[in-house]
Structures are given as structure tokens and as C-alpha cells.
Design an enzyme around this catalytic site. Structure first.
Site, PDB file in Angstrom:
ATOM      1  N   LYS A   1       0.696  -1.087   0.154  1.00 49.58           N
ATOM      2  CA  LYS A   1      -0.006   0.104  -0.012  1.00 49.58           C
ATOM      3  C   LYS A   1       0.982   1.306   0.043  1.00 49.58           C
ATOM      4  O   LYS A   1       0.754   2.319  -0.568  1.00 49.58           O
ATOM      5  CB  LYS A   1      -1.021  -0.031   1.159  1.00 49.58           C
ATOM      6  CG  LYS A   1      -2.303  -0.067   1.080  1.00 49.58           C
ATOM      7  CD  LYS A   1      -3.264   0.294   2.382  1.00 49.58           C
ATOM      8  CE  LYS A   1      -2.826  -0.641   3.204  1.00 49.58           C
ATOM      9  NZ  LYS A   1      -3.888  -0.637   4.472  1.00 49.58           N
TER      10      LYS A   1
ATOM     11  N   LYS B   1      -8.913 -16.221   4.685  1.00 49.52           N
ATOM     12  CA  LYS B   1      -9.814 -17.162   4.960  1.00 49.52           C
ATOM     13  C   LYS B   1     -11.086 -16.586   4.768  1.00 49.52           C
ATOM     14  O   LYS B   1     -12.177 -17.068   4.239  1.00 49.52           O
ATOM     15  CB  LYS B   1      -9.687 -17.832   6.147  1.00 49.52           C
ATOM     16  CG  LYS B   1      -9.796 -16.658   7.526  1.00 49.52           C
ATOM     17  CD  LYS B   1      -8.564 -15.840   7.328  1.00 49.52           C
ATOM     18  CE  LYS B   1      -7.560 -16.078   8.164  1.00 49.52           C
ATOM     19  NZ  LYS B   1      -7.129 -15.202   9.392  1.00 49.52           N
TER      20      LYS B   1
ATOM     21  N   LYS C   1     -13.072 -20.224   8.933  1.00 49.56           N
ATOM     22  CA  LYS C   1     -12.130 -21.347   9.010  1.00 49.56           C
ATOM     23  C   LYS C   1     -12.979 -22.734   9.189  1.00 49.56           C
ATOM     24  O   LYS C   1     -12.660 -23.560   8.350  1.00 49.56           O
ATOM     25  CB  LYS C   1     -11.360 -21.254  10.308  1.00 49.56           C
ATOM     26  CG  LYS C   1     -10.161 -20.058   9.866  1.00 49.56           C
ATOM     27  CD  LYS C   1      -9.267 -19.793  11.139  1.00 49.56           C
ATOM     28  CE  LYS C   1      -8.432 -18.600  10.948  1.00 49.56           C
ATOM     29  NZ  LYS C   1      -7.705 -18.309  11.938  1.00 49.56           N
TER      30      LYS C   1
HETATM   31  N1  LIG Z   1      -1.427 -12.606  10.975  1.00 49.53           N
HETATM   32  C1  LIG Z   1      -1.403 -13.737  10.850  1.00 49.53           C
HETATM   33  O1  LIG Z   1      -1.238 -14.564  11.920  1.00 49.53           O
HETATM   34  C2  LIG Z   1      -2.101 -14.524   9.994  1.00 49.53           C
HETATM   35  C3  LIG Z   1      -2.839 -13.852   8.855  1.00 49.53           C
HETATM   36  N2  LIG Z   1      -3.444 -14.720   7.899  1.00 49.53           N
HETATM   37  C4  LIG Z   1      -4.164 -13.822   6.779  1.00 49.53           C
HETATM   38  O2  LIG Z   1      -2.965 -13.115   5.992  1.00 49.53           O
HETATM   39  C5  LIG Z   1      -3.422 -12.177   5.416  1.00 49.53           C
HETATM   40  C6  LIG Z   1      -2.510 -10.937   5.700  1.00 49.53           C
HETATM   41  O3  LIG Z   1      -2.490 -10.919   7.041  1.00 49.53           O
HETATM   42  P1  LIG Z   1      -1.261 -10.121   7.978  1.00 49.53           P
HETATM   43  O4  LIG Z   1       0.126 -10.280   7.155  1.00 49.53           O
HETATM   44  O5  LIG Z   1      -1.218 -10.266   9.344  1.00 49.53           O
HETATM   45  O6  LIG Z   1      -1.788  -8.558   7.361  1.00 49.53           O
HETATM   46  P2  LIG Z   1      -0.987  -7.120   7.664  1.00 49.53           P
HETATM   47  O7  LIG Z   1      -1.936  -6.142   7.722  1.00 49.53           O
HETATM   48  O8  LIG Z   1       0.147  -7.379   8.506  1.00 49.53           O
HETATM   49  O9  LIG Z   1      -0.219  -7.178   6.099  1.00 49.53           O
HETATM   50  C7  LIG Z   1      -0.848  -6.682   5.070  1.00 49.53           C
HETATM   51  C8  LIG Z   1      -0.158  -6.309   3.837  1.00 49.53           C
HETATM   52  O10 LIG Z   1      -0.841  -6.078   2.898  1.00 49.53           O
HETATM   53  C9  LIG Z   1      -0.603  -4.781   2.259  1.00 49.53           C
HETATM   54  N3  LIG Z   1      -1.798  -4.212   1.705  1.00 49.53           N
HETATM   55  C10 LIG Z   1      -3.008  -4.289   2.521  1.00 49.53           C
HETATM   56  N4  LIG Z   1      -4.070  -3.818   1.474  1.00 49.53           N
HETATM   57  C11 LIG Z   1      -3.294  -3.615   0.497  1.00 49.53           C
HETATM   58  C12 LIG Z   1      -3.788  -2.937  -0.889  1.00 49.53           C
HETATM   59  N5  LIG Z   1      -5.261  -2.636  -1.004  1.00 49.53           N
HETATM   60  N6  LIG Z   1      -3.036  -2.835  -1.754  1.00 49.53           N
HETATM   61  C13 LIG Z   1      -1.697  -3.058  -1.783  1.00 49.53           C
HETATM   62  N7  LIG Z   1      -1.177  -3.634  -0.498  1.00 49.53           N
HETATM   63  C14 LIG Z   1      -2.102  -3.791   0.424  1.00 49.53           C
HETATM   64  C15 LIG Z   1      -0.140  -4.063   3.389  1.00 49.53           C
HETATM   65  O11 LIG Z   1       0.702  -2.998   2.696  1.00 49.53           O
HETATM   66  P3  LIG Z   1       1.633  -1.922   3.603  1.00 49.53           P
HETATM   67  O12 LIG Z   1       2.806  -2.853   4.155  1.00 49.53           O
HETATM   68  O13 LIG Z   1       2.298  -1.029   2.637  1.00 49.53           O
HETATM   69  O14 LIG Z   1       0.893  -1.446   4.558  1.00 49.53           O
HETATM   70  C16 LIG Z   1       0.686  -5.038   4.065  1.00 49.53           C
HETATM   71  O15 LIG Z   1       1.956  -5.134   3.520  1.00 49.53           O
HETATM   72  C17 LIG Z   1      -4.664 -11.580   5.902  1.00 49.53           C
HETATM   73  O16 LIG Z   1      -5.762 -12.314   4.833  1.00 49.53           O
HETATM   74  C18 LIG Z   1      -4.864 -12.356   7.113  1.00 49.53           C
HETATM   75  O17 LIG Z   1      -6.348 -12.898   7.415  1.00 49.53           O
HETATM   76  C19 LIG Z   1      -3.678 -15.996   7.819  1.00 49.53           C
HETATM   77  C20 LIG Z   1      -3.241 -16.493   8.957  1.00 49.53           C
HETATM   78  C21 LIG Z   1      -2.531 -15.926  10.137  1.00 49.53           C
HETATM   79  N1  LIG Z   2      -6.488 -13.270  13.200  1.00 52.70           N
HETATM   80  C1  LIG Z   2      -6.171 -14.848  13.092  1.00 52.70           C
HETATM   81  C2  LIG Z   2      -4.970 -14.903  12.305  1.00 52.70           C
HETATM   82  C3  LIG Z   2      -4.910 -16.335  11.652  1.00 52.70           C
HETATM   83  O1  LIG Z   2      -5.435 -16.727  11.004  1.00 52.70           O
HETATM   84  C4  LIG Z   2      -6.028 -15.799  14.411  1.00 52.70           C
HETATM   85  O2  LIG Z   2      -5.987 -15.004  15.320  1.00 52.70           O
HETATM   86  O3  LIG Z   2      -6.090 -16.894  14.254  1.00 52.70           O
END
Ligand SMILES: NC(=O)C1=CN([C@@H]2O[C@H](COP(=O)(O)OP(=O)(O)OC[C@H]3O[C@@H](n4cnc5c(N)ncnc54)[C@H](OP(=O)(O)O)[C@@H]3O)[C@@H](O)[C@H]2O)C=CC1
Ligand SMILES: N[C@@H](CC=O)C(=O)O
Ligand code: NA
Length: 431
Positions: free
Chosen positions: A46, A106, A206
Site C-alpha cells: 500500500k 480465509k 475457517k
Molecule cells: N497474521 C496472522 O497471524 C495470519 C494472517 N492470515 C491472513 O493473512 C493475510 C495477511 O495478514 P497479515 O500479514 O497479518 O496482515 P498485515 O496487515 O500485517 O499486512 C498486510 C499487507 O498487505 C498490504 N496491503 C493491504 N491492503 C493492500 C492493498 N489494497 N493494496 C496493496 N497492498 C495492500 C499492506 O501494505 P503495507 O505494508 O504498505 O501497509 C501489508 O504489507 C490476511 O488475509 C490474514 O487474514 C492468515 C493466518 C495468520
Molecule cells: N487473526 C487470526 C490470524 C490467523 O488466521 C487468528 O488470530 O487466528
């Protein structure tokens, strides 16, 4: 045969950074197993100006999705950015440009996975989503491969790390919900909007994915009965403890005589139950198979690196399919038509707390309501209410239908001697 597979990484946050780290730290092992290089060609973010720890060449960063979806050199799109509509468009465009998808999303897979799978079949591409459920635990692969020969009867577990982290700290350290939620967010466990975690919606998505895979039946996210943990109080946890239980947010998907029930709700488990001992952001999933019996899968359900292991393992699977020429063959269409239980067909024990007037006949009036619904009790105790001159009646019922319990609660709330029904939670993990 391509000697280098190019990846378009969408998202470089908690999970995306973990993906980059694993591809860098484990590159030798990955190259040896695959027989080719894996390169992150483009990364969609982003905010390009944000400092990035693991990106050596900032020129691969982009804010334009088309630099990935329309890039002819990119073979696989790894989506770890979250979001719904825009992300759906990005995935759709990638598939139409014959790119494979690995995702941790998910929300999207539970609500729109059927459309994405149909499209991927049309374009002979793969969609893998192991990281979407239970983070680093390879539960989807275990259901689709390891237990492929069995008839799965029940899947039950803790599939949200954030709420398990909160309930663990509330129970073990008497910390407040608000304090622990903030800590879970700081640790990167929670969703961008943590309402999804604490209201049970994340776990419900999930469980939707698990039910589809386990029962080979189209189960929609809207078919899941959901309750989160925002109603769980310290008093609930203490009373449950007095009766020998621990409160957890438990997802259950079960099939009986071809009919399915899927739910996510705060559930009391006996302290000795293995799921009761799953702490912090850890997840654990029981899978009951007709032939295999009881199996259990345990591991970190949230966190950047644990989740990224699932993403990169999916990536390796997709690359193996590319090199073997079997892309687009992994997805299996549902085998059965959707058939859902109604509330008269769902049976469980329930923990119910009622605040009543402390007067002659009040207790009898309360128990009479349950008798009228043919509901009996496994445990029952009456105590003076902690904060007012009323009495508190705490009950654990025997196994009854959800309908009987809902009727009882409705009638209790009409009684003049009942001030309020304080809480009603499912009890599981014991006969
Ligand atoms: N966190 C966890 O433990 C887990 C997460 N997930 C899933 O993984 C996915 C990511 O989660 P997570 O890594 O925690 O999220 P974060 O918020 O940490 O990271 C999101 C990333 O996506 C980028 N981003 C978000 N929206 C846009 C957009 N519209 N255009 C371009 N870039 C975008 C952000 O950019 P920028 O860096 O510039 O802000 C950032 O790099 C989600 O679907 C979540 O449900 C699944 C299992 C576990
Ligand atoms: N927010 C989620 C991230 C993994 O899916 C969780 O807490 O389990
Ligand atoms: Na997983």
C-alpha cells in the site's frame, strides 16, 4: 522446463514478511526439493515509502496490482494482503491470466472460494489456501491427503489464535479482555479489524473451509452458527472453573446421517481435556474419522513465520504441479448436496447462569421451566449473587437439543422471579 519460477507477492506485512524470510533463509532446501529457483519478482504494498526489513532491492516494490496480475513473467501470485472485493478482483484477473494462486485469505475463500475454484478449473490453474486455516498447522492437507481414504465424522477445535490468546490470559493471569486484545494486536495475531477475531467470524470462516473439505459438501459461511467471546466475563470463567471447566472458543463441524452442523461458540471443556490445555495463540484441531478414530493436530495458529511456512509449502506444491504438468488437478468438486441439521437435531450439554430473586419458590420456578422442556441437569448450584441481594443459579444440563435450551431460556426471561439469564454456553469434551 523453467529453471526459475517467478512469484508476485501481494502484501508484505506480518505474513508477507515471513514469506520473504523463509524464501531467503530456506532457499537452498527449497531449490534442492524443487529442482529450480524461486524468485520474488514483484511485491505489492500500500505504501512504498514504508521501511522494509527483508527486501534487498526496493525496485521490486509496487503499488500497482497490474504489475503482478498482468506481468507475463509471473507464474504464481501469493496473496497475503487480506481484504475482500479488491483482492477478489486481483485474484480473478490473475487466474484469467493463467497464474496460480496461493492465499492465506480465509475471509475470501470462505465467502467466494466456490467462484474462484470454478474459475481456476476453467483456466487449469491451482489455488492453495493452507495458511487460511489454523496458521502453520497443515490441517487442510491432512484432511485432503492424509485422511483422504476416511469418512470424517467430526472436526472440532481452536482455530483462532487471537481469541485463544485472550481467553488464556483472562483465565491464567486474570487480565482484562481489552488489555490482552491490545497485546494480541501488537504481536500481529489479530486481523486488521479484530472484530473478526473476537466475534468469532474468523473462526467461522475457517470452520466453513474445514466443513467443505471434511464432508465434501458445499457449506456456506452463512450456514455457521456463530458467537464470539465478547460476552464471556471473568465471572463466567470463575464459575466454570468452580465446576472444573475451562472456557475456550471452539469450532465444531459434525455430520450425522448425512446432515451437517457447523458452529463457533464459547464452550466449556473439562480441565483435563487436551483442548483445554491449548494456550495463547496456539490452535488445535481434533479430527474424528470413521476408520482412523481420533486424531489431533496442534501448532501455532497465528504469527508471521508459522503462517508463512504454510504459504511457502503451498507454493512448493504449486511449483511441483507446474513441473509435473498437473496444474489445476488438485481441486475436487463437492460430492454431496448440502444438508443441514435444524436446532432440534443439534444436541449438547449447556452451562447456564441465571440471576433470580432470593425468595421462596424462585429456585423451584426456574427448575420448573426446564422440567417443562424435559431438560435435566448434570450439575446445579445456587449461591448469593456476588453484587446484589439476589440469588445466582448455575446449571450444567445433560445433553439436550439446542431447541429445548432456547425454549427454556426464552421462558426463563418471562418469569417475574428471574432478573436475567446471565450466560448460556455449550459444554463439550465429556459424556
Ligand atoms: N497474521 C496472522 O497471524 C495470519 C494472517 N492470515 C491472513 O493473512 C493475510 C495477511 O495478514 P497479515 O500479514 O497479518 O496482515 P498485515 O496487515 O500485517 O499486512 C498486510 C499487507 O498487505 C498490504 N496491503 C493491504 N491492503 C493492500 C492493498 N489494497 N493494496 C496493496 N497492498 C495492500 C499492506 O501494505 P503495507 O505494508 O504498505 O501497509 C501489508 O504489507 C490476511 O488475509 C490474514 O487474514 C492468515 C493466518 C495468520
Ligand atoms: N487473526 C487470526 C490470524 C490467523 O488466521 C487468528 O488470530 O487466528
Ligand atoms: Na493451516
Amino acid at each position: 522446463m523453467k529453471q526459475k519460477i517467478q512469484i508476485g507477492l501481494c502484501g508484505l506485512g506480518t505474513v508477507g514478511s515471513g514469506v520473504v524470510r523463509i524464501l531467503q533463509d530456506h532457499q537452498e532446501q527449497i531449490r534442492y526439493k524443487l529442482g529450480c529457483e524461486v524468485e520474488v519478482a514483484k511485491v505489492l504494498v500500500k505504501n512504498k515509502e514504508k521501511k522494509r526489513e527483508y527486501i534487498k532491492d526496493a525496485s521490486i516494490l509496487t503499488m500497482e496490482a497490474s504489475d503482478i496480475t498482468d506481468n507475463p513473467d509471473i507464474d504464481i501470485v501469493v496473496e497475503v494482503m487480506g481484504g475482500m472485493e479488491d483482492t477478489y478482483q486481483l485474484m480473478e484477473r490473475s487466474i484469467r491470466n493463467r497464474k496460480h494462486i496461493v492465499t492465506a485469505n480465509k475471509d475470501l475463500m470462505a465467502e467466494h472460494g466456490d467462484k474462484l475454484f470454478a474459475l481456476s478449473q476453467e483456466y487449469d490453474t491451482d489455488i492453495y489456501y493452507e495458511a487460511s486455516v489454523a496458521g502453520g498447522i497443515p490441517i487442510l492437507r491432512s484432511l485432503s491427503d492424509g485422511l483422504a481414504s476416511d469418512k470424517i465424522e467430526k472436526v472440532m477445535g481452536i482455530v483462532n489464535g487471537t481469541t485463544n490468546f485472550i481467553l488464556t490470559k483472562m483465565t491464567d493471569e486474570n487480565l482484562s479482555f481489552e488489555t490482552v486484545l491490545k497485546e494480541a494486536q501488537a504481536l500481529g495475531f489479530a486481523e486488521a479489524d479484530p472484530t473478526s477475531d473476537v466475534e468469532g467470524l474468523d473462526a467461522a470462516r475457517k470452520m466453513t473451509l474445514l466443513a467443505n473439505l471434511a464432508f465434501k459438501m458445499p457449506v456456506a459461511y452463512s450456514d455457521v452458527q456463530v458467537a464470539g467471546i465478547t460476552s464471556v466475563s471473568q465471572e463466567d470463567i470463575e464459575f466454570a472453573g468452580k465446576l472444573g471447566y475451562i472456557v475456550k472458543l471452539i469450532g465444531i463441524a459434525a455430520i450425522d446421517d448425512g446432515k451437517v452442523e457447523v458452529s463457533v461458540e464459547p464452550t466449556l471443556l473439562p480441565e483435563a481435556h487436551p483442548l483445554a490445555q491449548v494456550k495463547n495463540e496456539f490452535n488445535a484441531v481434533y479430527v474424528y474419522g470413521h476408520a482412523v478414530g481420533e486424531t489431533m493436530f496442534y501448532g501455532p495458529g497465528a504469527g508471521g513465520l508459522p503462517t508463512a511456512t504454510a504459504v511457502v509449502s503451498d507454493l512448493m506444491e504449486v511449483i511441483k504441479n507446474i513441473r509435473l504438468g498437473v496444474s489445476g488437478k488438485a481441486y475436487v468438486q463437492p460430492q454431496y448436496k448440502t444438508a443441514l441439521k435444524d436446532n432440534t437435531e443439534k444436541h449438547a450439554k449447556y452451562f447456564i447462569r441465571v440471576e433470580a430473586e432470593d425468595q421462596t419458590g424462585a429456585f423451584h420456578a426456574v427448575t420448573n421451566v426446564f422440567a417443562g422442556q424435559d431438560v435435566s441437569f448434570a450439575k446445579i448450584l445456587q449461591l448469593p449473587h456476588s453484587k446484589s441481594k439476589t440469588a445466582e443459579v448455575v446449571m450444567v444440563t445433560h445433553k439436550h437439543s439446542k431447541q429445548q435450551i432456547e425454549n427454556s431460556i426464552q421462558q426463563l426471561e418471562q418469569l417475574s422471579v428471574v432478573k436475567r439469564v446471565i450466560s448460556c454456553y455449550r459444554v463439550d469434551g465429556e459424556d
